[in-house]
Design a protein around this motif. Structure first.
Motif, PDB file in Angstrom:
ATOM      1  N   ASP A  42       0.826  -1.210   0.000  1.00 32.65           N
ATOM      2  CA  ASP A  42       0.000   0.000   0.000  1.00 32.65           C
ATOM      3  C   ASP A  42       0.860   1.260   0.000  1.00 32.65           C
ATOM      4  O   ASP A  42       0.632   2.196  -0.772  1.00 32.65           O
ATOM      5  N   VAL A  43       1.869   1.288   0.876  1.00 34.57           N
ATOM      6  CA  VAL A  43       2.705   2.506   0.972  1.00 34.57           C
ATOM      7  C   VAL A  43       3.960   2.396   0.102  1.00 34.57           C
ATOM      8  O   VAL A  43       4.792   3.301   0.091  1.00 34.57           O
ATOM      9  N   ARG A  44       4.117   1.283  -0.608  1.00 32.04           N
ATOM     10  CA  ARG A  44       5.321   1.033  -1.427  1.00 32.04           C
ATOM     11  C   ARG A  44       6.574   1.347  -0.604  1.00 32.04           C
ATOM     12  O   ARG A  44       7.367   2.219  -0.949  1.00 32.04           O
ATOM     13  N   LEU A  45       6.702   0.606   0.495  1.00 29.11           N
ATOM     14  CA  LEU A  45       7.784   0.866   1.446  1.00 29.11           C
ATOM     15  C   LEU A  45       9.144   0.768   0.760  1.00 29.11           C
ATOM     16  O   LEU A  45       9.429  -0.214   0.060  1.00 29.11           O
ATOM     17  N   THR A  46       9.986   1.781   0.952  1.00 28.42           N
ATOM     18  CA  THR A  46      11.320   1.748   0.329  1.00 28.42           C
ATOM     19  C   THR A  46      12.285   0.993   1.241  1.00 28.42           C
ATOM     20  O   THR A  46      12.008   0.759   2.424  1.00 28.42           O
ATOM     21  N   GLU A  47      13.438   0.660   0.683  1.00 28.86           N
ATOM     22  CA  GLU A  47      14.446  -0.058   1.489  1.00 28.86           C
ATOM     23  C   GLU A  47      14.922   0.816   2.654  1.00 28.86           C
ATOM     24  O   GLU A  47      15.113   0.350   3.774  1.00 28.86           O
ATOM     25  N   ALA A  48      15.107   2.104   2.373  1.00 27.89           N
ATOM     26  CA  ALA A  48      15.567   3.016   3.438  1.00 27.89           C
ATOM     27  C   ALA A  48      14.513   3.100   4.544  1.00 27.89           C
ATOM     28  O   ALA A  48      14.840   3.088   5.743  1.00 27.89           O
ATOM     29  N   GLU A  49      13.254   3.172   4.148  1.00 25.09           N
ATOM     30  CA  GLU A  49      12.181   3.253   5.155  1.00 25.09           C
ATOM     31  C   GLU A  49      12.098   1.961   5.973  1.00 25.09           C
ATOM     32  O   GLU A  49      11.837   1.986   7.181  1.00 25.09           O
ATOM     33  N   ALA A  53      12.428   1.741   9.914  1.00 23.17           N
ATOM     34  CA  ALA A  53      11.387   1.119  10.756  1.00 23.17           C
ATOM     35  C   ALA A  53      12.005   0.089  11.702  1.00 23.17           C
ATOM     36  O   ALA A  53      11.651   0.014  12.883  1.00 23.17           O
ATOM     37  N   ALA A  54      12.966  -0.690  11.171  1.00 30.73           N
ATOM     38  CA  ALA A  54      13.622  -1.702  12.020  1.00 30.73           C
ATOM     39  C   ALA A  54      14.373  -1.013  13.158  1.00 30.73           C
ATOM     40  O   ALA A  54      14.349  -1.464  14.307  1.00 30.73           O
ATOM     41  N   ALA A  55      15.026   0.098  12.836  1.00 32.39           N
ATOM     42  CA  ALA A  55      15.776   0.825  13.874  1.00 32.39           C
ATOM     43  C   ALA A  55      14.816   1.375  14.933  1.00 32.39           C
ATOM     44  O   ALA A  55      15.096   1.341  16.135  1.00 32.39           O
ATOM     45  N   VAL A  56      13.672   1.871  14.488  1.00 28.63           N
ATOM     46  CA  VAL A  56      12.682   2.432  15.428  1.00 28.63           C
ATOM     47  C   VAL A  56      12.162   1.341  16.368  1.00 28.63           C
ATOM     48  O   VAL A  56      12.046   1.543  17.579  1.00 28.63           O
ATOM     49  N   LEU A  57      11.868   0.170  15.807  1.00 26.54           N
ATOM     50  CA  LEU A  57      11.390  -0.926  16.668  1.00 26.54           C
ATOM     51  C   LEU A  57      12.451  -1.302  17.694  1.00 26.54           C
ATOM     52  O   LEU A  57      12.147  -1.536  18.868  1.00 26.54           O
ATOM     53  N   GLY A  58      13.705  -1.346  17.247  1.00 30.71           N
ATOM     54  CA  GLY A  58      14.802  -1.650  18.171  1.00 30.71           C
ATOM     55  C   GLY A  58      14.881  -0.608  19.273  1.00 30.71           C
ATOM     56  O   GLY A  58      15.081  -0.939  20.451  1.00 30.71           O
TER      57      GLY A  58
END
Ligand code: BEZ
Ligand code: FE
Length: 297
Positions: A42-49, A53-58
């Motif tokens: 839906d949001v066409r998540l980019t690799e950078a995003e 997101a992984a960093a934010v969850l961490g």
């Protein structure tokens, strides 16, 4: 399955999720993968995003300790805590409920206080507040011998565990309802407060031009064998953030009749105006009396 096109990844992942032995976990994982993949498309998540997101969850995990729960703050700020509460109470969200968010500040082992006692344990600014409350069952009959934890932020907007100026367990207490289901105590009128904004949640709120405030409220957790534990918050209708709670916790049944009195208290000689009163009825539902895991120690 060898993946040939992006659509194949979803089929492969869902197929694997279907192998989960426990039926409820299977249901959750299949749906999670379906919605997560749908969201990524839906949001066409980019690799950078994705890396962000992984960093934010961490970071959410790292910021969650024995004394601070950033994950709960984030769940609330996304409306998830409130949604889970409303879906699971009040006849699956179809009728009124006094259930509300537990929040990150409930502590086990609040000191016992006799009815009529005070939960103010150190010099705390603010107008006196007198709470009289009743615990009743579905039919409106009194529930005697229920154990009621109450806690609230100080008038400076901090819980005692966030504030070295306050005594241990200030503005917290455990009451037992009398034969008529009543408990009553004295405290100070609370104000609304900002949730902690020095972490991931604070950054998100800023990016969304949102204020960090929760309207003034009184927490209660009511325990009585044979009834579902009631986790409740009662809100002050005069609070300016009543309809924009950062945690989406305010529902109509939770708006209390906090009254500001401009005359001296009729029986407490040391109480002049202004002082506040709150009368509230907590209705509890049949169920298992299972205490939640305390979010902090
Ligand atoms: C609280 O009411 O204490 C609370 C609930 C959710 C997030 C932050 C605070
Ligand atoms: Fe609170």
């Amino acid at each position: 399955m060898i993946i040939e096109r992006q659509q194949d990844v979803t089929v492969a992942a869902e197929t694997v999720m279907e192998q989960t032995s426990d039926p409820r976990l299977r249901e959750i994982m299949v749906s999670l993968v379906r919605h997560l993949h749908g969201f990524v498309r839906d949001v066409r998540l980019t690799e950078a995003e994705f890396r962000e997101a992984a960093a934010v969850l961490g970071e959410l995990g790292k910021l969650t300790t024995d004394t601070h729960n950033e994950i709960i703050l984030m769940a609330g700020s996304l409306g998830v805590s409130s949604l889970v509460c409303l879906l699971n109470n009040g006849d699956q969200g179809n009728t009124e409920t006094a259930q509300s968010l537990l929040g990150p500040f409930w502590r086990l082992n609040s000191p016992r206080v006799a009815n009529g006692g005070s939960i103010v344990r150190s010099d705390t600014p603010g107008a006196p507040m007198f709470v009289t409350a009743r615990v009743v069952d579905r039919a409106g009959h009194p529930v005697a011998e229920a154990e009621v934890d109450v806690w609230h932020a100080s008038p400076v907007g901090l819980y005692e565990n966030q504030d070295p100026e306050q005594a241990e367990m200030n503005l917290r207490g455990k009451f037992t309802t009398d034969a008529d289901g009543r408990f009553w105590f004295r405290s100070v009128m609370m104000t609304g407060y900002p949730i902690p904004t020095d972490g991931v949640v604070g950054r998100l709120l800023k990016l969304q031009n949102r204020h960090p405030y929760r309207p003034a409220h009184l927490h209660a957790l009511i325990f009585k064998p044979g009834f579902k534990v009631l986790i409740s918050q009662v809100y002050d209708p005069a609070d300016p953030h009543l309809d924009s709670d950062v945690q989406f916790g305010v529902t109509k049944p939770l708006i209390g009749n906090f009254v500001r009195h401009e005359e001296p208290h009729p029986t407490e000689a040391d109480v002049g105006p202004p002082w506040y009163s709150l009368d509230y009825v907590y209705r509890i539902e049949p169920g298992d009396a299972v205490l939640p895991r305390p979010p902090i120690k």
